[in-house]
Design a protein around this motif. Structure first.
Motif, short mmCIF file in Angstrom:
data_model
loop_
_atom_site.label_atom_id
_atom_site.label_comp_id
_atom_site.label_asym_id
_atom_site.label_seq_id
_atom_site.Cartn_x
_atom_site.Cartn_y
_atom_site.Cartn_z
N ILE A 61 0.84 -1.20 0.00
CA ILE A 61 0.00 0.00 0.00
C ILE A 61 0.87 1.24 0.00
O ILE A 61 1.81 1.37 0.79
CB ILE A 61 -0.93 0.02 1.23
CG1 ILE A 61 -1.90 -1.17 1.17
CG2 ILE A 61 -1.69 1.35 1.32
CD1 ILE A 61 -2.77 -1.32 2.42
N LEU A 62 0.55 2.16 -0.92
CA LEU A 62 1.23 3.45 -0.97
C LEU A 62 0.36 4.57 -0.41
O LEU A 62 0.85 5.46 0.26
CB LEU A 62 1.64 3.79 -2.42
CG LEU A 62 2.66 2.85 -3.05
CD1 LEU A 62 2.88 3.23 -4.50
CD2 LEU A 62 3.97 2.90 -2.28
N ILE B 248 -7.18 2.75 -3.39
CA ILE B 248 -5.91 2.44 -2.75
C ILE B 248 -4.86 2.29 -3.85
O ILE B 248 -5.04 1.52 -4.78
CB ILE B 248 -5.98 1.15 -1.92
CG1 ILE B 248 -7.07 1.27 -0.85
CG2 ILE B 248 -4.63 0.84 -1.28
CD1 ILE B 248 -7.26 0.01 -0.02
N THR B 249 -3.78 3.05 -3.72
CA THR B 249 -2.66 2.95 -4.65
C THR B 249 -1.72 1.87 -4.14
O THR B 249 -1.31 1.90 -2.98
CB THR B 249 -1.91 4.29 -4.77
OG1 THR B 249 -2.84 5.32 -5.10
CG2 THR B 249 -0.83 4.22 -5.82
N ILE B 250 -1.38 0.93 -5.02
CA ILE B 250 -0.55 -0.22 -4.65
C ILE B 250 0.72 -0.24 -5.51
O ILE B 250 0.65 -0.06 -6.72
CB ILE B 250 -1.31 -1.55 -4.89
CG1 ILE B 250 -2.65 -1.56 -4.18
CG2 ILE B 250 -0.46 -2.75 -4.50
CD1 ILE B 250 -2.59 -1.61 -2.69
N LEU B 251 1.86 -0.49 -4.86
CA LEU B 251 3.09 -0.77 -5.58
C LEU B 251 3.10 -2.28 -5.81
O LEU B 251 3.18 -3.07 -4.86
CB LEU B 251 4.32 -0.36 -4.77
CG LEU B 251 5.66 -0.69 -5.40
CD1 LEU B 251 5.88 0.14 -6.66
CD2 LEU B 251 6.79 -0.48 -4.41
N ILE C 220 -6.73 0.03 -6.66
CA ILE C 220 -7.88 -0.82 -6.39
C ILE C 220 -9.01 0.07 -5.91
O ILE C 220 -8.79 1.06 -5.21
CB ILE C 220 -7.59 -1.96 -5.40
CG1 ILE C 220 -7.19 -1.44 -4.03
CG2 ILE C 220 -6.53 -2.89 -5.95
CD1 ILE C 220 -7.09 -2.54 -2.99
N ARG C 221 -10.21 -0.29 -6.32
CA ARG C 221 -11.40 0.48 -5.95
C ARG C 221 -12.32 -0.44 -5.16
O ARG C 221 -12.72 -1.50 -5.64
CB ARG C 221 -12.12 0.98 -7.20
CG ARG C 221 -13.29 1.87 -6.92
CD ARG C 221 -13.90 2.37 -8.24
NE ARG C 221 -14.93 3.35 -7.99
CZ ARG C 221 -16.17 3.05 -7.60
NH1 ARG C 221 -16.53 1.81 -7.43
NH2 ARG C 221 -17.05 4.01 -7.38
N ALA C 222 -12.64 -0.01 -3.93
CA ALA C 222 -13.53 -0.78 -3.07
C ALA C 222 -14.73 0.09 -2.73
O ALA C 222 -14.58 1.27 -2.45
CB ALA C 222 -12.81 -1.20 -1.79
N TYR D 55 0.86 9.22 -15.06
CA TYR D 55 1.03 7.77 -14.95
C TYR D 55 -0.32 7.11 -15.20
O TYR D 55 -1.34 7.55 -14.70
CB TYR D 55 1.54 7.41 -13.55
CG TYR D 55 1.99 5.98 -13.40
CD1 TYR D 55 3.28 5.60 -13.74
CD2 TYR D 55 1.11 5.01 -12.92
CE1 TYR D 55 3.69 4.28 -13.60
CE2 TYR D 55 1.51 3.69 -12.78
CZ TYR D 55 2.80 3.33 -13.12
OH TYR D 55 3.20 2.03 -12.99
N ARG D 56 -0.29 6.03 -15.96
CA ARG D 56 -1.51 5.29 -16.31
C ARG D 56 -1.63 4.08 -15.39
O ARG D 56 -0.90 3.11 -15.51
CB ARG D 56 -1.41 4.86 -17.76
CG ARG D 56 -2.64 4.25 -18.31
CD ARG D 56 -2.42 4.09 -19.79
NE ARG D 56 -3.36 3.18 -20.37
CZ ARG D 56 -3.20 2.61 -21.52
NH1 ARG D 56 -2.11 2.83 -22.23
NH2 ARG D 56 -4.12 1.82 -22.01
N TYR D 57 -2.56 4.18 -14.45
CA TYR D 57 -2.78 3.13 -13.46
C TYR D 57 -3.87 2.16 -13.94
O TYR D 57 -4.98 2.60 -14.22
CB TYR D 57 -3.29 3.72 -12.14
CG TYR D 57 -2.32 4.58 -11.41
CD1 TYR D 57 -1.56 4.07 -10.36
CD2 TYR D 57 -2.19 5.94 -11.70
CE1 TYR D 57 -0.68 4.88 -9.65
CE2 TYR D 57 -1.32 6.75 -11.00
CZ TYR D 57 -0.57 6.21 -9.98
OH TYR D 57 0.29 7.01 -9.27
N PRO D 58 -3.60 0.87 -13.97
CA PRO D 58 -4.71 -0.08 -14.13
C PRO D 58 -5.59 0.02 -12.88
O PRO D 58 -5.09 0.18 -11.77
CB PRO D 58 -4.02 -1.44 -14.18
CG PRO D 58 -2.59 -1.15 -14.50
CD PRO D 58 -2.30 0.20 -13.93
N VAL D 59 -6.91 -0.06 -13.08
CA VAL D 59 -7.84 0.01 -11.96
C VAL D 59 -8.51 -1.36 -11.80
O VAL D 59 -9.03 -1.92 -12.76
CB VAL D 59 -8.92 1.10 -12.18
CG1 VAL D 59 -9.90 1.13 -11.03
CG2 VAL D 59 -8.26 2.46 -12.38
#
Length: 162
Positions: free
Chosen positions: A69-70, A81-84, A106-108, A142-146
């Motif tokens: 978790i970042l 939540i941004t994850i490395l 991740i989206r919760a 930055y392009r984040y996969p969700v």
């Protein structure tokens, strides 16, 4: 003499009980973080590198990812939540942030308590790819996969003793 035999027999039964109990707990300790039912739906698996290169191509696919978790952002209708990303072992436990291929979100649809879901905790998620989100990261976009959360496992904090 009969009393001694009963005590011996009860002692053996108690020892057997504790042996079976410890064996059962060791089996659960080795179980993967994500359910078997979900793991069976992740076919064929998508590597994180493939997902990172074009998240929209995998939209709707189920994946299992993990990392560290970042950041946690709670919004009115969901938490992000941004994850490395980190490679997963046979239990789906993230290992070696040094081998990370990037970041994902991740989206919760629930409130994630920031004190619990805090920076550097290990997390494994099973979910559906929901496209991407482009956000600033330093001076770059930055392009984040969700990933929409279906299953989430927060690993216990490492208890290091010195």
């Amino acid at each position: 003499m009969v009393v001694l035999k009963d005590r011996y027999k009860n002692g053996r039964m108690l020892a057997l009980f504790f042996f079976l109990l410890s064996g059962d707990s060791s089996l659960t300790a080795c179980a993967p973080a994500i359910s078997k039912q979900f793991r069976e739906q992740v076919t064929p698996p998508v590597s994180f590198s493939e997902l990172l290169s074009d998240p929209n191509a995998y939209e709707g696919r189920k994946v299992i990812l993990g990392g560290y978790i970042l950041e946690v952002k709670n919004e009115s209708d969901a938490s992000l939540i941004t994850i490395l990303q980190a490679p997963l072992d046979f239990q789906n436990r993230p290992h070696s942030r040094d081998k990370s291929r990037g970041r994902f979100l991740i989206r919760a649809e629930k409130f994630m308590v920031p004190v619990i879901y805090k920076k550097d905790r290990k997390l494994t998620v099973g979910g559906r790819v929901a496209g991407d989100s482009e956000q600033p990261l330093g001076d770059h976009m930055y392009r984040y996969p969700v990933i929409e959360v279906e299953e989430l496992y927060l690993w216990a904090e490492d208890q290091r003793q010195y």
